[in-house]
Structure formats: C-alpha cells, structure tokens
Design an enzyme around this catalytic site. Structure first.
Site, PDB file in Angstrom:
ATOM      1  N   SER A 147       0.845  -1.196   0.000  1.00  0.00           N
ATOM      2  CA  SER A 147       0.000   0.000   0.000  1.00  0.00           C
ATOM      3  C   SER A 147       0.876   1.241   0.000  1.00  0.00           C
ATOM      4  CB  SER A 147      -0.899   0.014   1.236  1.00  0.00           C
ATOM      5  OG  SER A 147      -1.616   1.234   1.330  1.00  0.00           O
ATOM      6  N   TYR A 170      -2.350  -0.950  10.205  1.00  0.00           N
ATOM      7  CA  TYR A 170      -2.342  -1.410   8.808  1.00  0.00           C
ATOM      8  C   TYR A 170      -1.148  -0.813   8.061  1.00  0.00           C
ATOM      9  CZ  TYR A 170      -3.719  -1.262   3.862  1.00  0.00           C
ATOM     10  OH  TYR A 170      -3.721  -1.337   2.490  1.00  0.00           O
TER      11      TYR A 170
END
Length: 280
Positions: A147, A170
């Site tokens: 990401s 995350y």
C-alpha cells in the site's frame, strides 16, 4: 493479453472477493491454473465456479485457511507442497484493513497484533513454506500487495501495544511487508525466484476500505491490471526487489531502505514465525 500455458500455476490469497477475486479471474482467463485461497468454503466454491465458467483451459483448485493463525499458514503451505506439481507465482493479497472499530486492538491466534499477523507475518511464513516448490518451478514470482499507506515500524513496540489505532497498524504492517520484500529479494537473488511489492490502486472498492469507513475512489479492476502485470509480463522476468506504485517504480517509506532496521525486523519476524527459537 498475455496468454498463459495451462500448467502455469498461481496461488492467490484472499481470492474470494475484491482484488484477489479479480486477479484470479484475470489469470484464469489467460489460460493459467489458479489456486484460490480463502477462509469461507462457500465463497471459495463460488469463485471456483466463476473460473470454471470461463472455460479458458486452465484448472482451479481451492485451499481454505485462516491466515491470522500461523499454524494454519504452515498447514496451508504443506498442503500446497504435497498436492501441486509446480508453483509459478504466489500473490499475497489477503489483508486485514483498519477495521470497523479502529481503536479496538485485535490479536491473532498466537497473540500477535492482528494487522501485523495477516499482512506481514502470514505472507512471510507462507513464502518460506512454499520456497521449495517455487524454486523447483523457477523462474517463479512472488507478488506482495502492499500500500502507499506506510508508517514507521516501531521495532521496540512491534505489536503496537501503545496508542493503538487500526489504520496506523495497517500502515505499519504494509511497510513491514515491503521491508520483507526487499530482504527476501536480496536473499533469493540468483535462485530464479523474484519478489516484488506494489501499491495496486488508491482506495479501491473493497470490503476493507468500506469497513474502515473510507469512500472508494476506483473500481477493483484498476488494481487488477498492475498486480497481474507483475505475474505475467515477460519484460519483468528477473526483476526483483522493487516497490511499484501501480505500474511505476516508486520510493517506499525511508525506513524500508534502512539496512539495520530491515535486519532487526527480519530477526524479530523469524522468531515470531518460529524459524528461530523464542529464546535464541
């Protein structure tokens, strides 16, 4: 479209919905064999039926496991090694996002912080477990779906026990995944197994994005194309140790290039996945 021979086999984790389903269907449409991983037997069967309906020449097989449990990760690797004659690509797509209750710290079966467990420890352990099959099938490719959201990994608080927040967890786990990508690429250089990571697209319409309360900006198909490219593009043969923002080489968070930080992270990771005894 790059066509694949029937024997070309790719394992896609988290293949029952979102990006993973899209990647699996794309690879199947090219004629390759796909191995679908998921946690839900019903959803696995449904995606397998979609693959078979394509009738593109390849085969489809399903593997059920909960990647938040390292024992199940180890068992999954053992099942794949025993059942599959080859493995040409491994796409680590399964993800734990920020979660619907981001201030509620969750843990895995082994007591590890959940985002770290699913997004970093599981891909690393599964890659390790499947290396014998990947190297025997070389040239082979490992693709880590990372990401653009990355945050410094606190190596003194790897389990994020202080001031926890789900999206931050995350982002830390995705940076850890990128750091492991670079470490494994360096270790496996010359074996015929490449390891790369990418940010597939920004805020895709996935369950993880919606669960955190974010508004999706693009469809899943926008992430499928750059992810599949890392699996099939002949021009990327031998390319390893890269982080890409969709189709373009990009610079990850600065910590990813800190060799001492990578060394510390991988030493901790090896202990957590059981490659090094806890007291060693």
């Amino acid at each position: 479209m790059t066509e694949l021979p029937r024997h070309h086999t790719t394992l896609v984790t988290g293949a029952t919905q979102g990006l993973g389903r899209g990647v699996a269907l794309d690879l199947a449409a090219r004629g390759g064999t796909v191995l679908l991983h998921g946690r839900d037997a019903g959803r696995l069967a449904a995606v397998a039926a979609e693959v078979r309906a394509l009738d593109a020449g390849g085969e489809v097989r399903t593997y059920r496991a909960d990647l938040s449990d390292l024992d199940q990760v180890e068992a999954l690797a053992a099942r794949v090694r025993a059942a599959e004659p080859r493995l040409d690509a491994l796409v680590h797509n399964a993800v734990a996002g920020g979660g619907p209750r981001p201030l509620e710290r969750e843990v895995s079966a082994q007591g590890h912080e959940l985002r770290l467990a699913v997004n970093h420890l599981a891909p690393y352990a599964l890659t390790r477990g499947l290396l014998p099959l990947l190297t025997a099938s070389a040239p082979a490719r490992v693709v880590n779906v990372a990401s653009i959201g990355q945050e410094t990994v606190d190596l003194d608080d790897l389990m994020f026990e202080k001031e926890y927040e789900g999206l931050r967890a995350y982002c830390r786990s995705k940076l850890a995944l990128i750091m492991a990508t670079f470490a494994l690429a360096e270790e496996l250089d010359g074996t015929g197994v490449t390891v790369n990571a990418l940010h597939p697209a920004h805020l895709m319409d996935t369950a993880a994005v919606r669960a955190y309360g974010l508004t999706p900006l693009v469809g899943v198909e926008e992430g499928v194309r750059p992810t599949v490219r890392l699996v099939v593009d002949p021009e990327l043969a031998g390319v390893t140790g890269r982080y890409l923002d969709r189709f373009t080489d990009a610079r990850a968070h600065e910590q990813a290039y800190d060799t001492e930080a990578r060394r510390r992270l991988m030493a901790l990771t090896d202990r957590l996945v059981g490659r090094v005894p806890a007291g060693a």
